[in-house]
Design an enzyme around this catalytic site. Structure first.
Site, short mmCIF file in Angstrom:
data_model
loop_
_atom_site.label_atom_id
_atom_site.label_comp_id
_atom_site.label_asym_id
_atom_site.label_seq_id
_atom_site.Cartn_x
_atom_site.Cartn_y
_atom_site.Cartn_z
N CYS A 2 0.87 -1.17 0.00
CA CYS A 2 0.00 0.00 0.00
C CYS A 2 0.91 1.22 0.00
O CYS A 2 2.12 1.10 0.09
CB CYS A 2 -0.84 0.04 1.27
SG CYS A 2 -1.72 -1.49 1.61
N GLY A 101 2.08 -2.91 5.04
CA GLY A 101 2.80 -4.10 5.52
C GLY A 101 1.80 -5.15 5.97
O GLY A 101 0.62 -5.08 5.62
N GLU A 477 10.06 -12.21 -20.74
CA GLU A 477 9.66 -10.84 -20.38
C GLU A 477 8.56 -10.35 -21.33
O GLU A 477 7.60 -9.70 -20.90
CB GLU A 477 10.89 -9.93 -20.42
CG GLU A 477 10.65 -8.46 -20.20
CD GLU A 477 9.96 -8.13 -18.88
OE1 GLU A 477 9.84 -9.01 -18.01
OE2 GLU A 477 9.50 -6.99 -18.75
N GLU A 484 0.32 -9.29 -18.48
CA GLU A 484 0.10 -8.36 -17.36
C GLU A 484 -0.82 -7.20 -17.75
O GLU A 484 -1.68 -6.81 -16.98
CB GLU A 484 1.48 -7.84 -16.96
CG GLU A 484 1.55 -6.93 -15.79
CD GLU A 484 2.98 -6.46 -15.53
OE1 GLU A 484 3.88 -6.68 -16.36
OE2 GLU A 484 3.18 -5.85 -14.48
N HIS A 500 8.67 -29.84 -27.00
CA HIS A 500 8.60 -30.76 -25.86
C HIS A 500 7.29 -30.63 -25.09
O HIS A 500 7.24 -31.03 -23.93
CB HIS A 500 9.80 -30.54 -24.93
CG HIS A 500 11.11 -30.88 -25.58
ND1 HIS A 500 11.48 -32.16 -25.91
CD2 HIS A 500 12.12 -30.08 -26.00
CE1 HIS A 500 12.66 -32.15 -26.49
NE2 HIS A 500 13.08 -30.89 -26.56
N LYS A 597 2.69 -1.80 -8.05
CA LYS A 597 4.08 -1.59 -8.47
C LYS A 597 5.08 -2.15 -7.48
O LYS A 597 6.09 -2.72 -7.86
CB LYS A 597 4.29 -0.08 -8.64
CG LYS A 597 5.69 0.31 -9.12
CD LYS A 597 5.80 0.11 -10.60
CE LYS A 597 7.15 0.44 -11.16
NZ LYS A 597 7.37 -0.29 -12.42
C1 F6R Z 1 6.26 -6.67 -14.12
C2 F6R Z 1 6.77 -6.12 -12.87
C3 F6R Z 1 7.01 -7.05 -11.74
C4 F6R Z 1 8.26 -6.61 -10.96
C5 F6R Z 1 8.43 -7.48 -9.70
C6 F6R Z 1 9.70 -7.14 -8.97
O1 F6R Z 1 6.10 -5.67 -15.07
O2 F6R Z 1 6.96 -4.95 -12.75
O3 F6R Z 1 7.12 -8.36 -12.17
O4 F6R Z 1 9.37 -6.74 -11.79
O5 F6R Z 1 7.33 -7.29 -8.87
O6 F6R Z 1 9.73 -5.80 -8.59
P1 F6R Z 1 11.08 -5.10 -8.18
O7 F6R Z 1 11.96 -5.02 -9.37
O8 F6R Z 1 10.69 -3.75 -7.68
O9 F6R Z 1 11.72 -5.95 -7.12
#
Ligand code: F6R
Length: 602
Positions: A2, A101, A477, A484, A500, A597
């Protein structure tokens, strides 16, 4: 996971809290709320849904105040409802709390308090905090001691901001969740992340785990676990509010994809000499001479960057592995293992716990991160910054390319330092191409036909991404980004693996993006052919002038460069395909459903 914000000594606490929450919305966006001290009491407004919903609610009845706290939520305990939104209050409304948290022992605390007659209004873990504090106030403790005693009873992770009715003070504490203070003369801000208050100040103080802050207008006191006063320097952050805005773009994601020429230029600035020599101010030659092997720990996109990094390190003779942080096993870690946590935010809980486990096992550690002063940067023995600038879109884009570039630089230092290492024979050519990468990316951005490809294959039911060597992480990726933000079925495979098993899924409703940017074009062509003969449409991603034969229905071209770097150019094309497809499907591109994020829960 959050976002929290507080402002102390503001002329317009409500306005500043709402701005802060909008800047933090990438951390969670299923409900939001604020509480302001308005002289006669604490006014709480909270609402399920986006921050715009909260704004609509507040517009009907605007509370005034100079001190306040706010929260944007991504649910972990209890669904996104008005009642579960923060702030949470104690039974007499004397104590008001926002929290980021997880309180792991909240059920036992809740049972104990309920037995004493406390009534709970939400299903959240957070609500135990205001009740606990009030409980200790009722026992006669002053606010500071009541707060500290309550904190001492919590297991788990938290960044907490707390207000007491009738005072102009905000109390805060952190443990394993980020919390920073913004300083603007007599005014202060508290937030999960710097962009929250960048509109108001760029002066910050980082709070460490176990520390408490007591903040009122013109007065800030930071103390450690033992109660000693902490005197920490105020730092100036280099990100500006403009950088964190959308500018001319419709979405942050598109802006951030388009920023990649600049962000990569920033990543390498001052780090590659004209003669191809590498200067990492953080790591003078010899830093890693006691290391035998490298283990990366990371999640999601950062894990894919780590997989790419592994390929590059192995080319330089270095034993390297990439681990999903949530699956990390330290059994074979020794004090000669270098564990590199790759994390854009520097706050990802899984990565943080892998990092701590590595330290417990005796490893030396490096955090490769974008956020100065983040938890990972402070936890690891060394921090290496990717310098990509703020990334707001939930889907990581420019930070992936900056991570990979940073890992190539780190790899070079390791190759020079490690006994087994052997700096690449083609170093001059490779690093010259690395310096040209921003120009190549600009060319991709100017000439891309990604939008056309997105329209052409919009009606497919599945999207596969295949590649070999360093194209494989790019395929993974490409698929992650696609699923996503488009919510369509997408998978990434090593090209050779298609036959496979996954080939059984291929029909004429499948589009396969095949990467031809490495050195194994012929094998990939055969694998693409296997899918093509089963009806799939093939989109080749290939360097200018490559002969992809007649297997490809469409081609996305990238400039010719070193094959170890070309995957980054292919990745930009794939990011754009995901973006345009999601846009055509009308998806919430910057805030995909169910995601946030910064993932600060395990
Ligand atoms: C996908 C994405 C997530 C982050 C993952 C790790 O677009 O953004 O898969 O890469 O949550 O986040 P960080 O790099 O902040 O540890």
């Amino acid at each position: 996971m959050c976002g929290i914000i507080a402002c102390i000594g503001s002329d317009d606490a409500v306005g500043e809290l709402l701005t802060g929450l909008e800047n933090l919305e990438y951390r969670g966006y299923d409900s939001a709320g604020i509480a302001v001290q308005n002289g006669t009491g604490i006014a709480v407004r909270k609402k399920a849904g986006k921050i715009s919903e909260l704004k609509n609610t507040i517009a009907r009845d605007v509370p005034n105040g100079t001190v306040g706290i706010g929260h944007t939520r991504w649910s972990t305990h209890g669904p996104p409802t008005d009642a579960n939104a923060h702030p949470h209050t104690s039974r007499t409304d004397r104590v008001v709390v926002v929290h980021n948290g997880i309180i792991e022992n909240y059920e036992s605390i809740r049972r104990r308090l309920a037995a004493e007659g406390y009534e709970f209004k939400s299903e959240t873990d957070t609500e135990v905090i205001p009740h606990l504090v009030e409980h200790h106030l009722d026992e006669g403790l002053d606010v500071e001691d009541a707060f500290k005693t309550a904190i001492g009873e919590l297991d788990g992770s938290y960044a907490i901001a707390l207000m007491i009715n009738g005072t102009d003070t905000v109390y805060a504490a952190r443990q394993d969740s980020p919390l920073v203070i913004g300083v603007d003369d007599d005014r202060y801000y508290l937030a999960s992340d710097v962009p929250a208050f960048l509109d108001f100040t760029d002066e910050v103080i980082y709070i460490e785990d176990g520390e408490f802050a007591k903040v009122r207008p013109g007065e800030l006191m930071l103390t450690d676990r033992e109660g000693n006063v902490v005197d920490r320097d105020v730092e100036t952050v280099e990100w500006s509010a403009e950088e964190t805005g959308k500018g001319e773009y419709t979405h942050y994601m598109l802006k951030e994809i388009n920023e990649q020429a600049d962000s990569i230029a920033n990543t390498i600035a001052g780090r590659i000499g004209d003669d191809g020599s590498i200067h990492l101010e953080e790591f003078p030659p010899g830093t890693f001479e006691d290391i035998d092997e490298v283990e990366f720990v990371a999640c999601g996109t950062s894990y894919h960057a780590a997989l790419y990094g592994v390929q590059l390190l192995r080319r330089a003779g270095i034993r390297a592995h990439a681990n999903l942080a949530s699956e990390y096993d330290t059994t074979t870690v020794t004090d000669r293992t270098l564990v590199v946590a790759v994390t854009q935010s520097g706050e990802t809980a899984d990565t943080m716990s892998a990092l701590r486990a590595a330290q417990d096992a005796g490893a030396e550690t490096v955090a490769v991160t974008n956020v100065v002063g983040s938890s990972a940067a402070r936890q690891a023995d060394h921090a290496l910054y990717i310098r990509a600038g703020p990334e707001i879109g939930v889907a990581a884009t420019k930070t992936f390319s900056s991570q990979v570039v940073t890992l190539t630089l780190l790899g070079h230092r390791l190759a020079e330092d490690l006994e087994r290492g052997r700096p690449r024979e083609d170093a001059a050519e490779f690093f010259a191409e690395l310096r040209r990468l921003p120009t190549h990316i600009e060319k991709v951005l100017e000439t891309t036909r990604a939008r056309e490809i997105s329209e052409k294959y919009l009606d497919k039911r599945s999207y596969f991404f295949i590649g070999r060597d360093n194209e494989f992480p790019v395929a993974l990726e490409g698929a992650l980004k696609f699923k996503e933000i488009t919510y369509e079925h997408a998978e990434g495979f090593a090209s050779g693996e298609l036959k496979h098993g996954p080939l059984a899924l291929v029909t004429d409703e499948t589009a396969v993006f095949a990467l031809f940017t490495g050195t194994n074009g012929e094998e990939t062509r055969k694998n693409a052919e296997e899918a093509h003969t089963r009806g799939a449409n093939i989109v080749a991603v290939a360097p200018d002038g490559t002969d992809v034969g007649d297997v490809a229905d469409s081609v996305l071209w990238v400039p010719k460069t070193h094959p170890d770097l070309a995957g980054l150019l292919a990745n930009v094309q794939l990011q754009l395909v995901s973006y345009y497809t999601a846009n055509l499907l009308g998806r919430e591109i910057d805030k995909p459903r169910n995601l946030a994020k910064s993932v600060t829960v395990e």
